[in-house]
Design a protein around this motif. Structure first.
Motif, PDB file in Angstrom:
ATOM      1  N   ALA A 299       1.420  -2.806   9.863  1.00 35.14           N
ATOM      2  CA  ALA A 299       2.904  -2.875  10.199  1.00 35.14           C
ATOM      3  C   ALA A 299       3.376  -1.594  11.055  1.00 35.14           C
ATOM      4  O   ALA A 299       2.531  -0.675  11.054  1.00 35.14           O
ATOM      5  CB  ALA A 299       3.584  -2.895   8.959  1.00 35.14           C
ATOM      6  N   PRO A 300       4.254  -1.835  12.075  1.00 36.64           N
ATOM      7  CA  PRO A 300       4.589  -0.823  13.015  1.00 36.64           C
ATOM      8  C   PRO A 300       5.229   0.497  11.855  1.00 36.64           C
ATOM      9  O   PRO A 300       5.622  -0.013  10.783  1.00 36.64           O
ATOM     10  CB  PRO A 300       5.649  -1.245  13.539  1.00 36.64           C
ATOM     11  N   PRO A 301       5.050   1.765  12.599  1.00 36.88           N
ATOM     12  CA  PRO A 301       5.850   2.625  11.465  1.00 36.88           C
ATOM     13  C   PRO A 301       7.326   2.473  11.582  1.00 36.88           C
ATOM     14  O   PRO A 301       7.872   1.768  12.485  1.00 36.88           O
ATOM     15  CB  PRO A 301       5.507   3.876  12.584  1.00 36.88           C
TER      16      PRO A 301
ATOM     17  N   VAL B 291       6.640  12.891   3.981  1.00 36.88           N
ATOM     18  CA  VAL B 291       7.056  12.010   3.030  1.00 36.88           C
ATOM     19  C   VAL B 291       6.107  10.544   3.036  1.00 36.88           C
ATOM     20  O   VAL B 291       5.425  10.243   4.007  1.00 36.88           O
ATOM     21  CB  VAL B 291       8.405  11.566   3.705  1.00 36.88           C
ATOM     22  N   ASN B 292       6.146  10.134   1.981  1.00 36.57           N
ATOM     23  CA  ASN B 292       5.416   8.858   1.728  1.00 36.57           C
ATOM     24  C   ASN B 292       5.936   7.692   0.907  1.00 36.57           C
ATOM     25  O   ASN B 292       6.965   8.268   0.171  1.00 36.57           O
ATOM     26  CB  ASN B 292       3.895   8.897   1.712  1.00 36.57           C
ATOM     27  N   SER B 293       5.804   6.537   0.978  1.00 37.63           N
ATOM     28  CA  SER B 293       6.556   5.535   0.196  1.00 37.63           C
ATOM     29  C   SER B 293       5.538   4.456   0.156  1.00 37.63           C
ATOM     30  O   SER B 293       4.349   4.239   0.852  1.00 37.63           O
ATOM     31  CB  SER B 293       7.686   5.031   0.731  1.00 37.63           C
ATOM     32  N   PHE B 294       5.782   3.672  -0.884  1.00 33.64           N
ATOM     33  CA  PHE B 294       5.040   2.179  -1.014  1.00 33.64           C
ATOM     34  C   PHE B 294       5.780   1.122  -0.028  1.00 33.64           C
ATOM     35  O   PHE B 294       6.941   1.137   0.193  1.00 33.64           O
ATOM     36  CB  PHE B 294       5.117   1.536  -2.396  1.00 33.64           C
ATOM     37  N   VAL B 295       4.693   0.540   0.982  1.00 33.12           N
ATOM     38  CA  VAL B 295       5.266  -0.121   1.870  1.00 33.12           C
ATOM     39  C   VAL B 295       4.534  -1.498   2.018  1.00 33.12           C
ATOM     40  O   VAL B 295       3.358  -1.574   1.267  1.00 33.12           O
ATOM     41  CB  VAL B 295       5.258   0.297   3.308  1.00 33.12           C
ATOM     42  N   ASN B 296       5.128  -2.793   2.595  1.00 26.35           N
ATOM     43  CA  ASN B 296       4.343  -3.722   2.854  1.00 26.35           C
ATOM     44  C   ASN B 296       3.480  -3.486   4.115  1.00 26.35           C
ATOM     45  O   ASN B 296       4.067  -3.790   5.382  1.00 26.35           O
ATOM     46  CB  ASN B 296       5.365  -5.080   3.190  1.00 26.35           C
ATOM     47  N   GLY B 297       2.365  -2.899   4.131  1.00 26.34           N
ATOM     48  CA  GLY B 297       1.875  -2.083   5.018  1.00 26.34           C
ATOM     49  C   GLY B 297       0.863  -2.828   5.917  1.00 26.34           C
ATOM     50  O   GLY B 297       0.575  -2.649   7.256  1.00 26.34           O
ATOM     51  N   VAL B 298      -0.023  -3.972   5.479  1.00 25.35           N
ATOM     52  CA  VAL B 298      -1.274  -4.412   5.946  1.00 25.35           C
ATOM     53  C   VAL B 298      -1.247  -6.028   5.585  1.00 25.35           C
ATOM     54  O   VAL B 298      -0.609  -6.346   4.841  1.00 25.35           O
ATOM     55  CB  VAL B 298      -2.331  -3.705   5.795  1.00 25.35           C
TER      56      VAL B 298
ATOM     57  N   LEU C 251      -0.187   3.315   8.319  1.00 18.46           N
ATOM     58  CA  LEU C 251      -1.460   3.397   7.545  1.00 18.46           C
ATOM     59  C   LEU C 251      -2.591   3.714   8.460  1.00 18.46           C
ATOM     60  O   LEU C 251      -3.052   2.949   9.675  1.00 18.46           O
ATOM     61  CB  LEU C 251      -1.867   2.030   6.903  1.00 18.46           C
ATOM     62  N   ASP C 252      -2.894   5.036   8.643  1.00 17.47           N
ATOM     63  CA  ASP C 252      -3.743   5.718   9.705  1.00 17.47           C
ATOM     64  C   ASP C 252      -5.340   5.078   9.285  1.00 17.47           C
ATOM     65  O   ASP C 252      -5.526   4.392   8.321  1.00 17.47           O
ATOM     66  CB  ASP C 252      -3.777   7.147   9.865  1.00 17.47           C
TER      67      ASP C 252
ATOM     68  N   VAL D 109       0.738  -1.023   0.058  1.00 14.26           N
ATOM     69  CA  VAL D 109      -0.109  -0.088  -0.146  1.00 14.26           C
ATOM     70  C   VAL D 109       1.064   1.450  -0.078  1.00 14.26           C
ATOM     71  O   VAL D 109       1.996   1.154   0.469  1.00 14.26           O
ATOM     72  CB  VAL D 109      -0.873  -0.094   1.128  1.00 14.26           C
ATOM     73  N   GLN D 110       0.353   2.426  -0.245  1.00 11.74           N
ATOM     74  CA  GLN D 110       0.793   3.729  -0.315  1.00 11.74           C
ATOM     75  C   GLN D 110       1.020   4.093   1.051  1.00 11.74           C
ATOM     76  O   GLN D 110      -0.207   4.292   1.849  1.00 11.74           O
ATOM     77  CB  GLN D 110       0.409   4.422  -1.168  1.00 11.74           C
ATOM     78  N   SER D 111       1.966   4.269   1.920  1.00 13.32           N
ATOM     79  CA  SER D 111       1.951   4.803   3.516  1.00 13.32           C
ATOM     80  C   SER D 111       1.256   6.069   3.560  1.00 13.32           C
ATOM     81  O   SER D 111       0.988   7.066   2.521  1.00 13.32           O
ATOM     82  CB  SER D 111       3.093   4.829   3.904  1.00 13.32           C
ATOM     83  N   GLY D 112       0.826   6.253   4.727  1.00  8.77           N
ATOM     84  CA  GLY D 112       0.176   7.769   5.207  1.00  8.77           C
ATOM     85  C   GLY D 112       1.445   8.709   5.061  1.00  8.77           C
ATOM     86  O   GLY D 112       2.616   8.252   4.930  1.00  8.77           O
TER      87      GLY D 112
END
Length: 892
Positions: free
Chosen positions: A746-748, A699-706, A759-760, A624-627
């Motif tokens: 995922a944690p920040p 700043v944001n980025s694509f992350v393995n978020g959820v 990801l809020d 996902v794209q991070s907050g």
């Protein structure tokens, strides 16, 4: 990296195998039920019928695809298959690359194929559309509808059969193979509101250049004009409220009072045209060729070329945004060098060239079939901004006695995606004395991919070192600097095996395994097991369990840029960049999935087919794209700019507050340092955002978020009624229930404030709430002699998203698009080979539920540009209202 595959690279692996598909489809004009159609998607068993499939599939014929007013495959699929949701509205570049979601997950989770061959994705990754963010799926708009014979939609995890991207399912477009005859189609229409004019001209012809050869050619041209569904821009009217956006820091005098020329700007006070469709011209060419003159061998080739030019309006810019050194733009009576006293309205422009070609040979040798093919594809997106200005460049080139200079039209940069794929597929049937032969399929696939991001011209990203200069970059779309540019590639080698067996006549078992090796991620192996048992001829049960894998697209891994609005700027870091590493983000890793499904197939009475399938899809490490991780936010009207480091920003901020400055906000030196080191011009932005109004840097980025879990049901039925002396009616009903939950976030990253979620709740809502939980479509197609009437009634359950209240960032507010019934109607009459049709999509001109009055009042109170957006853009059926059209088709 340790190899976990069970199949060696030297082994023969297995082909696109027999997993089977479902037994339902919407009927097409008088033809037999598509449940009896022969399918090729997901099976290597010759002559396999949809009605015998152990997994759910829907088939749409070319006639069904044509019964949608707007000639677009995204809408043709979404309006007739409830488990598919089409992107109904886009902003910036996403307006021209709409995509589809299957079963409520990302567009990247659905594999698009043409005649069983992987279709290349777009080079333009979505980074500004929250609902569709990260999407870089194939562009269905580049596939002419007149080239399609039918579509097979496999609604089941198929990564073990087809590889990465097939986590949710597969959409396979089967091309026409006509060697004579053809079609010409012309259609046009517009929205009920009187704008968004469209027209479309297409044609297909089949020829036989020599004996045993066919060549099918299709060309089409599409035009779509601007539309607008927005409201007034509160910044250019007297709201009666003393806000920074409305007064421009002028001591209480409104923009209108200070710059009366804005009244002469086009469409005043509706000067901000961003809430509407862009303008697009698209030309597509497609061919399909085959030669069967050799014994046991058939040669084939197909390919496409497309050219698109598109334009979208951006937020209107106020007169005080661009000024020279002699100007005093933030006083009650502005003076000096102010080049745009009426303001200006930038446009983003796309010029795209896309082409692909596939060539191969297939044949049968005794009991073995062989298919060898190769595909090359390239998508080039050139991005421009027109009718705009670089405020920093204008300021720096001005003097106290002469005006400055800025180009109005600039080249921002290019996105380029290239793909080469080669396949070897083998299938062999063994007679071992069971109820049917054992079908063994295997194959190899090699794929090479490259993603380029090229920098734009200097004026697109120029920033000033002068502390008094306004913010840099071309207004509306900050250009790509050399620090953003990169060229990255990877390759993938995979082997796959599939075995299908019928121990007894009523029982089918199919198993598949696939091993993949990526040059950037290493190895993985995924599996699939599916089965169907026919208890009686009229009733069968079926089920599937599978694991899946999706490597991040190169665009997700390497896109880098800057997003701007009238009051904010954020740096989008490539996940593997130094800036991302400094914040502890790290690089991306592949997504993994597990899928379970089970259902029934029933034929309770003659001419009726019913299927019901339940599914649960779990995706781990979902990308996902991070907050936004905030580096700077404030409502300081005159905090000076021109800093050389994050430490200096912190010191200046502290000193400003200590000296009695009115300021509330936050500073994060680590985020500012990362932005600064990644080339984001923080020094020219702080204190100058929107001419001194409050703003933010992030700043944001694509992350393995959820980790997400999607649960749902698909109900499908079709039936036809003969009417004595009056033709027949084909009835269809399709219902989808779909619900996505977030199981883990995922944690920040270590380098940001640990109270900031990766990801809020607002970003999570975009994943869980924007797809209707219930979606249904009922259709009735009456055909008699030369007459035809098609009625389709669609139900969209509630959907929406969570956001913050405009005047209170701590107040969560849910925006609902509401529920709706949408009626589509088309009537046709044939005179020999000519068919005339008139119709309407959204016949009753339904709009989604508008933003609540209190929400819009708060936007107006703060003179927010968001006030122009009256309806939620996440609406699954769009925000443009009804569309009516006419069509003429000729068959020869």
């Amino acid at each position: 990296m340790r190899k976990i595959g069970i199949i060696s690279r030297g082994a023969l692996a297995m082909a696109l195998a027999a997993s089977g598909q479902a037994a339902f489809a919407q009927a097409t004009s008088g033809a037999a039920s598509d449940a009896d159609a022969i399918i090729v998607t997901g099976t290597r068993t010759t002559g396999f019928k949809a009605s015998d499939s152990p997994a759910p599939i829907q088939i749409l014929g070319s006639d069904a695809l044509s019964r949608v007013g707007q000639p677009d495959l995204n809408q043709a699929l979404a309006q007739q298959i409830p488990s598919i949701q089409a992107q109904a509205f886009g902003n910036d570049q996403t307006a021209f690359h709409p995509s589809i979601k299957l079963r409520g997950v990302s567009p990247n989770h659905t594999l698009i194929m043409i005649d069983g061959k992987r279709r290349h994705g777009t080079a333009n990754v979505a980074v500004t559309n929250a609902v569709w963010t990260g999407g870089a799926a194939p562009d269905l708009g580049l596939i002419p509808g007149d080239m399609i014979d039918h579509v097979e939609v496999l609604q089941d995890g198929a990564a073990a059969q087809y590889g990465t991207d097939a986590i949710a399912g597969v959409v396979n477009f089967i091309l026409k193979k006509n060697d004579h005859g053809g079609t010409i189609n012309i259609d046009g229409g517009q929205y009920f509101a009187g704008d968004g004019e469209q027209y479309h001209i297409s044609g297909n012809i089949g020829i036989a250049p020599i004996e045993d050869m066919f060549l099918s050619l299709t060309g089409e041209y599409k035009f779509h004009n601007y539309s607008f569904r927005g409201d007034v821009d509160p910044r250019v009217v007297d709201t009666g409220l003393n806000t920074a956006a409305n007064t421009g820091n002028s001591g209480g005098r409104t923009i209108l009072a200070r710059y009366p020329g804005v009244k002469n700007f086009a469409n005043y006070p509706y000067v901000n045209r961003i809430f509407g469709d862009g303008r697009m011209e698209l030309t597509n060419g497609f061919y399909n060729w085959g030669y069967s003159g050799f014994k046991d061998i058939e040669l084939y080739s197909f390919g496409s070329i497309s050219r698109r030019v598109g334009r979208t309006f951006q937020n209107y810019r106020l007169p005080n945004v661009v000024f020279g050194k002699s100007a005093s733009p933030n006083i009650a009576v502005p003076t000096g060098d102010i080049p745009f006293p009426q303001g200006f309205s930038p446009q983003e422009v796309l010029r795209e060239l896309d082409y692909s070609a596939t060539a191969g040979a297939k044949g049968t040798f005794e009991a073995t079939t062989v298919d060898l093919s190769a595909t090359y594809a390239r998508d080039v997106n050139k991005i421009y901004v027109e009718n705009s200005a670089n405020a920093a460049l204008y300021y720096d080139t001005s003097t106290l006695t002469s005006p400055g200079f800025t180009p109005r039209n600039v080249h921002n940069g290019d996105f380029i995606s290239t793909q080469f794929v080669s396949n070897l597929d083998l299938t062999h049937e063994f007679d071992v004395g069971l109820a049917g032969p054992v079908t063994v399929a295997g194959g190899l696939e090699y794929r090479w991919e490259e993603y380029q991001l090229r920098a734009g011209e200097l004026a697109s990203y120029y920033v000033s070192t002068n502390t008094a200069a306004p913010g840099g970059g071309i207004q509306s779309f900050f250009g790509y600097a050399p620090s953003n540019a990169s060229v990255n590639s990877r390759n993938n080698f995979s082997q796959y095996v599939d075995v299908s067996v019928k121990p007894v006549e009523a029982w089918l078992i199919d198993g598949a395994a696939r091993h993949e090796h990526y040059s950037d991620f290493g190895d993985t192996t995924v599996f699939k097991l599916t089965s169907r048992y026919d208890i009686v001829p009229e009733f069968a049960v079926r089920g599937t369990v599978s694991t899946g894998f999706r490597a991040p697209t190169l665009a997700e891994g390497f896109y880098s840029g800057i997003n701007v609005s009238v009051s904010s700027l954020s740096g989008i870091f490539a996940p593997n960049s130094a800036g991302a590493a400094a914040l502890g983000l790290g690089g991306l890793k592949p997504e993994k999935s597990t899928s379970f499904s089970g259902g029934i197939v029933a034929h309770p009475v003659s001419r009726l087919t019913v299927t019901l399938d339940g599914y649960r899809l779990t995706i781990r490490d979902r990308i996902v794209q991070s907050g936004g991780f905030t580096g700077y936010s404030n409502n300081c009207r005159y905090l000076p700019g021109g800093y050389t480091s994050a430490t200096n920003v912190q010191a200046a901020y502290t000193a400003f507050v200590a000296a009695g400055g009115t300021c509330t906000g936050t500073i994060s030196p680590s985020v500012l340092t990362a932005l600064f080191n990644n080339g984001v011009p923080i020094t020219s932005v702080i204190g100058t955002i929107n001419g001194g109004a409050s703003g933010s840097l992030a700043v944001n980025s694509f992350v393995n978020g959820v980790k997400t879990q999607t649960t749902g049901l698909d109900f499908l039925a079709n039936y036809f009624t003969p009417i004595d002396g009056m033709g027949r009616v084909d009835w269809s009903l399709a219902v989808n229930y779909n619900k996505t939950k977030i199981k883990k976030v995922a944690p920040p990253p270590s380098g940001v404030n640990q109270s900031t979620a990766i990801l809020d709740v607002y970003a999570q809502s975009q994943i869980t709430n924007t797809t209707p939980k219930i979606r249904a479509t009922a259709g009735a197609l009456w055909t008699f002699d030369r007459f035809e009437i098609n009625l389709r009634e669609s139900y969209y359950g509630n959907s929406g998203f969570l956001t913050t209240f405009p005047t209170n960032a701590n107040r969560a507010y849910y925006i609902s698009a509401g529920k709706a019934f949408i009626t589509d109607l088309e009537a046709s009459v044939k005179f020999g080979p000519i068919k005339f049709s008139i119709g309407a999509n959204n016949l009753l001109n339904k709009y989604p539920k508008a933003y609540p009055d209190e929400f819009r009042a708060a936007q107006y109170e703060t003179s927010s540009t968001a006030f122009i957006t009256k309806y939620p853009v996440s609406s699954p059926y769009g925000v443009m209202g009804g569309y009516y059209y006419g069509k003429i088709g000729v068959r020869f």
